[in-house]
Design an enzyme around this catalytic site. Sequence first.
Site, PDB file in Angstrom:
ATOM      1  N   GLY A  12       0.837  -1.200   0.000  1.00 16.52           N
ATOM      2  CA  GLY A  12       0.000   0.000   0.000  1.00 16.52           C
ATOM      3  C   GLY A  12       0.867   1.243   0.000  1.00 16.52           C
ATOM      4  O   GLY A  12       1.543   1.552   0.982  1.00 16.52           O
ATOM      5  N   SER A 133      -2.960  -0.225   8.473  1.00 23.42           N
ATOM      6  CA  SER A 133      -4.307   0.251   8.147  1.00 23.42           C
ATOM      7  C   SER A 133      -5.161   0.295   9.403  1.00 23.42           C
ATOM      8  O   SER A 133      -4.897  -0.434  10.368  1.00 23.42           O
ATOM      9  CB  SER A 133      -5.001  -0.712   7.172  1.00 23.42           C
ATOM     10  OG  SER A 133      -4.298  -0.824   5.976  1.00 23.42           O
ATOM     11  N   THR A 134      -6.198   1.129   9.382  1.00 22.04           N
ATOM     12  CA  THR A 134      -7.151   1.180  10.488  1.00 22.04           C
ATOM     13  C   THR A 134      -8.134   0.022  10.339  1.00 22.04           C
ATOM     14  O   THR A 134      -8.758  -0.136   9.288  1.00 22.04           O
ATOM     15  CB  THR A 134      -7.908   2.525  10.458  1.00 22.04           C
ATOM     16  OG1 THR A 134      -6.931   3.562  10.517  1.00 22.04           O
ATOM     17  CG2 THR A 134      -8.876   2.640  11.615  1.00 22.04           C
ATOM     18  N   GLU A 163      -1.772   4.048  12.554  1.00 27.02           N
ATOM     19  CA  GLU A 163      -1.104   5.316  12.254  1.00 27.02           C
ATOM     20  C   GLU A 163      -1.979   6.485  12.703  1.00 27.02           C
ATOM     21  O   GLU A 163      -3.173   6.473  12.473  1.00 27.02           O
ATOM     22  CB  GLU A 163      -0.818   5.386  10.744  1.00 27.02           C
ATOM     23  CG  GLU A 163      -0.031   6.593  10.335  1.00 27.02           C
ATOM     24  CD  GLU A 163       1.180   6.806  11.243  1.00 27.02           C
ATOM     25  OE1 GLU A 163       2.053   5.925  11.300  1.00 27.02           O
ATOM     26  OE2 GLU A 163       1.244   7.853  11.919  1.00 27.02           O
ATOM     27  N   ALA A 223     -12.802   8.774  16.522  1.00 29.82           N
ATOM     28  CA  ALA A 223     -14.170   9.115  16.928  1.00 29.82           C
ATOM     29  C   ALA A 223     -14.167  10.278  17.924  1.00 29.82           C
ATOM     30  O   ALA A 223     -14.997  11.183  17.844  1.00 29.82           O
ATOM     31  CB  ALA A 223     -14.851   7.889  17.530  1.00 29.82           C
ATOM     32  N   CYS A 274     -11.169   9.350   6.591  1.00 32.65           N
ATOM     33  CA  CYS A 274     -11.201   8.467   7.760  1.00 32.65           C
ATOM     34  C   CYS A 274     -12.279   8.741   8.805  1.00 32.65           C
ATOM     35  O   CYS A 274     -12.852   7.794   9.334  1.00 32.65           O
ATOM     36  CB  CYS A 274      -9.834   8.448   8.419  1.00 32.65           C
ATOM     37  SG  CYS A 274      -8.618   7.678   7.338  1.00 32.65           S
ATOM     38  N   ARG A 431     -14.758  28.596   7.181  1.00 38.08           N
ATOM     39  CA  ARG A 431     -13.530  28.268   7.918  1.00 38.08           C
ATOM     40  C   ARG A 431     -13.034  29.405   8.792  1.00 38.08           C
ATOM     41  O   ARG A 431     -11.996  29.271   9.434  1.00 38.08           O
ATOM     42  CB  ARG A 431     -12.434  27.900   6.920  1.00 38.08           C
ATOM     43  CG  ARG A 431     -12.711  26.642   6.134  1.00 38.08           C
ATOM     44  CD  ARG A 431     -12.648  25.418   7.032  1.00 38.08           C
ATOM     45  NE  ARG A 431     -12.623  24.210   6.239  1.00 38.08           N
ATOM     46  CZ  ARG A 431     -12.281  23.030   6.738  1.00 38.08           C
ATOM     47  NH1 ARG A 431     -11.940  22.915   8.001  1.00 38.08           N
ATOM     48  NH2 ARG A 431     -12.299  21.964   5.979  1.00 38.08           N
TER      49      ARG A 431
HETATM   50  P1  NAD Z   1      -4.940   5.080   0.056  1.00 37.98           P
HETATM   51  O1  NAD Z   1      -6.185   4.725  -0.651  1.00 37.98           O
HETATM   52  O2  NAD Z   1      -4.283   6.403  -0.191  1.00 37.98           O
HETATM   53  O3  NAD Z   1      -3.819   3.975  -0.241  1.00 37.98           O
HETATM   54  C1  NAD Z   1      -4.049   2.611  -0.210  1.00 37.98           C
HETATM   55  C2  NAD Z   1      -3.219   1.957  -1.309  1.00 37.98           C
HETATM   56  O4  NAD Z   1      -3.301   0.543  -1.170  1.00 37.98           O
HETATM   57  C3  NAD Z   1      -3.694   2.283  -2.730  1.00 37.98           C
HETATM   58  O5  NAD Z   1      -2.634   2.874  -3.462  1.00 37.98           O
HETATM   59  C4  NAD Z   1      -4.101   0.917  -3.303  1.00 37.98           C
HETATM   60  O6  NAD Z   1      -3.819   0.777  -4.689  1.00 37.98           O
HETATM   61  C5  NAD Z   1      -3.267  -0.030  -2.475  1.00 37.98           C
HETATM   62  N1  NAD Z   1      -3.778  -1.399  -2.424  1.00 37.98           N
HETATM   63  C6  NAD Z   1      -5.037  -1.804  -2.121  1.00 37.98           C
HETATM   64  N2  NAD Z   1      -5.099  -3.146  -2.110  1.00 37.98           N
HETATM   65  C7  NAD Z   1      -3.857  -3.599  -2.420  1.00 37.98           C
HETATM   66  C8  NAD Z   1      -3.288  -4.896  -2.553  1.00 37.98           C
HETATM   67  N3  NAD Z   1      -4.014  -6.000  -2.353  1.00 37.98           N
HETATM   68  N4  NAD Z   1      -1.997  -4.992  -2.898  1.00 37.98           N
HETATM   69  C9  NAD Z   1      -1.248  -3.879  -3.101  1.00 37.98           C
HETATM   70  N5  NAD Z   1      -1.729  -2.626  -2.975  1.00 37.98           N
HETATM   71  C10 NAD Z   1      -3.019  -2.494  -2.626  1.00 37.98           C
HETATM   72  O7  NAD Z   1      -5.234   4.897   1.604  1.00 37.98           O
HETATM   73  P2  NAD Z   1      -4.549   5.666   2.824  1.00 37.98           P
HETATM   74  O8  NAD Z   1      -5.139   7.014   2.970  1.00 37.98           O
HETATM   75  O9  NAD Z   1      -3.071   5.507   2.709  1.00 37.98           O
HETATM   76  O10 NAD Z   1      -5.084   4.792   4.042  1.00 37.98           O
HETATM   77  C11 NAD Z   1      -4.613   3.484   4.266  1.00 37.98           C
HETATM   78  C12 NAD Z   1      -5.084   3.011   5.628  1.00 37.98           C
HETATM   79  O11 NAD Z   1      -4.520   3.866   6.639  1.00 37.98           O
HETATM   80  C13 NAD Z   1      -6.596   3.077   5.851  1.00 37.98           C
HETATM   81  O12 NAD Z   1      -6.969   1.996   6.651  1.00 37.98           O
HETATM   82  C14 NAD Z   1      -6.802   4.371   6.607  1.00 37.98           C
HETATM   83  O13 NAD Z   1      -7.945   4.328   7.434  1.00 37.98           O
HETATM   84  C15 NAD Z   1      -5.555   4.435   7.461  1.00 37.98           C
HETATM   85  N6  NAD Z   1      -5.121   5.786   7.829  1.00 37.98           N
HETATM   86  C16 NAD Z   1      -5.154   6.801   6.911  1.00 37.98           C
HETATM   87  C17 NAD Z   1      -4.673   8.062   7.262  1.00 37.98           C
HETATM   88  C18 NAD Z   1      -4.678   9.206   6.277  1.00 37.98           C
HETATM   89  O14 NAD Z   1      -4.366  10.316   6.691  1.00 37.98           O
HETATM   90  N7  NAD Z   1      -5.003   9.010   5.023  1.00 37.98           N
HETATM   91  C19 NAD Z   1      -4.153   8.276   8.539  1.00 37.98           C
HETATM   92  C20 NAD Z   1      -4.125   7.208   9.451  1.00 37.98           C
HETATM   93  C21 NAD Z   1      -4.608   5.963   9.081  1.00 37.98           C
HETATM   94  C1  UGA Z   2      -7.360  12.503  11.182  1.00 33.25           C
HETATM   95  C2  UGA Z   2      -6.705  12.422  12.569  1.00 33.25           C
HETATM   96  O1  UGA Z   2      -6.418  13.754  13.017  1.00 33.25           O
HETATM   97  C3  UGA Z   2      -5.415  11.609  12.522  1.00 33.25           C
HETATM   98  O2  UGA Z   2      -4.877  11.465  13.823  1.00 33.25           O
HETATM   99  C4  UGA Z   2      -5.727  10.232  11.938  1.00 33.25           C
HETATM  100  O3  UGA Z   2      -4.539   9.483  11.824  1.00 33.25           O
HETATM  101  C5  UGA Z   2      -6.361  10.404  10.573  1.00 33.25           C
HETATM  102  O4  UGA Z   2      -7.568  11.198  10.704  1.00 33.25           O
HETATM  103  C6  UGA Z   2      -6.798   9.101   9.961  1.00 33.25           C
HETATM  104  O5  UGA Z   2      -6.987   8.131  10.647  1.00 33.25           O
HETATM  105  O6  UGA Z   2      -6.962   9.173   8.745  1.00 33.25           O
HETATM  106  P1  UGA Z   2      -6.969  13.928   8.990  1.00 33.25           P
HETATM  107  O7  UGA Z   2      -8.322  13.433   8.631  1.00 33.25           O
HETATM  108  O8  UGA Z   2      -5.878  13.768   8.004  1.00 33.25           O
HETATM  109  O9  UGA Z   2      -6.466  13.222  10.338  1.00 33.25           O
HETATM  110  O10 UGA Z   2      -7.040  15.476   9.351  1.00 33.25           O
HETATM  111  P2  UGA Z   2      -7.591  16.269  10.621  1.00 33.25           P
HETATM  112  O11 UGA Z   2      -6.658  17.345  10.925  1.00 33.25           O
HETATM  113  O12 UGA Z   2      -7.959  15.371  11.722  1.00 33.25           O
HETATM  114  O13 UGA Z   2      -8.910  16.934  10.045  1.00 33.25           O
HETATM  115  C7  UGA Z   2     -10.057  16.157   9.726  1.00 33.25           C
HETATM  116  C8  UGA Z   2     -11.189  17.076   9.334  1.00 33.25           C
HETATM  117  O14 UGA Z   2     -11.677  17.781  10.483  1.00 33.25           O
HETATM  118  C9  UGA Z   2     -10.784  18.160   8.319  1.00 33.25           C
HETATM  119  O15 UGA Z   2     -11.799  18.341   7.386  1.00 33.25           O
HETATM  120  C10 UGA Z   2     -10.595  19.384   9.180  1.00 33.25           C
HETATM  121  O16 UGA Z   2     -10.771  20.570   8.477  1.00 33.25           O
HETATM  122  C11 UGA Z   2     -11.690  19.180  10.219  1.00 33.25           C
HETATM  123  N1  UGA Z   2     -11.428  19.897  11.478  1.00 33.25           N
HETATM  124  C12 UGA Z   2     -10.361  19.575  12.250  1.00 33.25           C
HETATM  125  C13 UGA Z   2     -12.297  20.890  11.887  1.00 33.25           C
HETATM  126  O17 UGA Z   2     -13.300  21.181  11.197  1.00 33.25           O
HETATM  127  N2  UGA Z   2     -12.054  21.561  13.046  1.00 33.25           N
HETATM  128  C14 UGA Z   2     -10.983  21.263  13.839  1.00 33.25           C
HETATM  129  O18 UGA Z   2     -10.826  21.914  14.896  1.00 33.25           O
HETATM  130  C15 UGA Z   2     -10.120  20.245  13.429  1.00 33.25           C
END
Ligand code: NAD
Ligand code: UGA
Length: 452
Positions: A12, A133-134, A163, A223, A274, A431
């Site tokens: 990923g 992943s979550t 993460e 949450a 997320c 905002r």
């Molecule tokens: P993303 O969609 O940006 O990336 C996921 C990648 O995995 C894609 O590029 C996809 O092509 C690849 N993929 C899917 N299935 C595959 C497979 N079988 N083999 C190889 N590659 C494969 O997702 P993301 O935003 O990086 O999020 C990934 C996970 O991390 C999620 O569970 C999300 O909830 C969690 N997470 C995301 C964030 C964030 O800020 N985006 C922060 C913390 C946790």
């Molecule tokens: C969020 C969490 O902050 C991360 O800790 C977590 O890892 C991630 O989700 C995830 O699991 O994907 P992210 O979604 O990237 O991160 O960004 P945030 O800064 O949390 O903002 C989320 C949304 O809430 C945005 O649309 C932001 O504008 C909004 N927000 C945030 C508000 O409207 N008010 C605030 O005070 C804070």
Amino acid sequence: MKRRILNIACIGAGYVGGPTMAVIADRCPDISVTVIDLNETRIAAWNSESLPVYEPGLDEVVRRTRGRNLRFISQREGAAAVAAADAVFISVNTPTKTQGSGAGKASDLSYVEACARYIAEHANGHTIVIEKSTMPVRAADTIKRILATSPHGGTFDVLSNPEFLAEGTAIRDLEKPDRVLIGGEAPEAVEALAEVYARWVPDQAILRTGLWSAELSKLAANAFLAQRVSSINAISALCEVTGAQVDEVAKVLGSDSRIGPKFLKASIGFGGSCFKKDLLSLVYLCEFYGLTEPAAYWQSVQDLNEWQKRRFAQMAAAHAKKHGGVVAVLGLAFKKNTNDFRESPAIDICNHLLAEGVMLRLQDERVDPKAFGEVLVDEVKAGFSFFRDVEEAVRGAGSILVVTEWDRYAGIDWAKLAGQANPGAVIFDGRKVIDQDKAAAAGIKVFAVGQG
Ligand code: NAD
Ligand code: UGA
């Protein structure tokens, strides 16, 4: 037996896998890190000068590490990397299920399961498999069951290492995390992963828990954060009708050390890939275990968010229809400093306005306009156009809607733009970033969230 991790594979290469592995490679020059993805276009972008993820500081980290101890390869070439790995991170998407049991709420683990099958097939000897992943709580059971089918008799430990980075500040969050969480059953595996992070994270910030606590803590953390945004947004609506100022209220709340100042910014609603999916996953888990009231509680956090987005869209549409039917939308990303627009409030708001027959002039600093256009509802696609310049976007607009808090918007010279927008134009600032004095001096009224 003491285990050491010197060779990492990560499946990923998305917003988490790419930046996280780049920082691990940067901080651990002796560890070889290979990031694997099914999506060959994405891999090509990671190997190019134009990375698929925009994050402040990411380019520099990738420039330092790529070709040294970090490489990005397609899944077709990934088998050898998994075979050679001491540890394999699973960092693929876990979206909301769209069909089958739990559709609309439960997490879709099919991508994770595909990774587990791939690891089972190609791993060699003993491998530590790490959930990045979550995941819903107890997902590790599913992974373990699949790994047990390994045809080569491979052995595995499964860890949960969720993460916590936020987009827009990912590099800072990875380099200086509040905490790193490692959940697991085998202490040798937990300590082997802790040793990787220990190169740059103080030991007291590396939290060790059981597997189920780690999985659940990640969902609960998101949450709780989402709940704070919905709480302040609920207060923002009351401010607008009573004359209270949401910023003042937030400052008072935040100066109570038990509450703290972060995540109290009223907004047009939270977005991102997320919060919604993780809230819904939590709702589903509560329902699955028969916990009706907790399920309703977490659902209400999401419902309030939908309401906040809807009321803004309705307000802007009502104004636009009386003032020329053209709306400038400033900001499409779900927050500043990212090119990500997954679940951005901009999507629902634009779709609502388009359905009301309003013409949209869209602007963003980083979002790819073509990709954004593709998520707008089909039948109304004709009603929007994109501009990189704010000046162009506001031309002829009777309503100006601020959806993302890009820094540039705070410095807009409204005196210069006043002649471009329609006379009587109103800014709907979702905002609270617009310089209201400058707008007022230019004769433009501002309706700001939580202020009225
Ligand atoms: P993303 O969609 O940006 O990336 C996921 C990648 O995995 C894609 O590029 C996809 O092509 C690849 N993929 C899917 N299935 C595959 C497979 N079988 N083999 C190889 N590659 C494969 O997702 P993301 O935003 O990086 O999020 C990934 C996970 O991390 C999620 O569970 C999300 O909830 C969690 N997470 C995301 C964030 C964030 O800020 N985006 C922060 C913390 C946790
Ligand atoms: C969020 C969490 O902050 C991360 O800790 C977590 O890892 C991630 O989700 C995830 O699991 O994907 P992210 O979604 O990237 O991160 O960004 P945030 O800064 O949390 O903002 C989320 C949304 O809430 C945005 O649309 C932001 O504008 C909004 N927000 C945030 C508000 O409207 N008010 C605030 O005070 C804070």
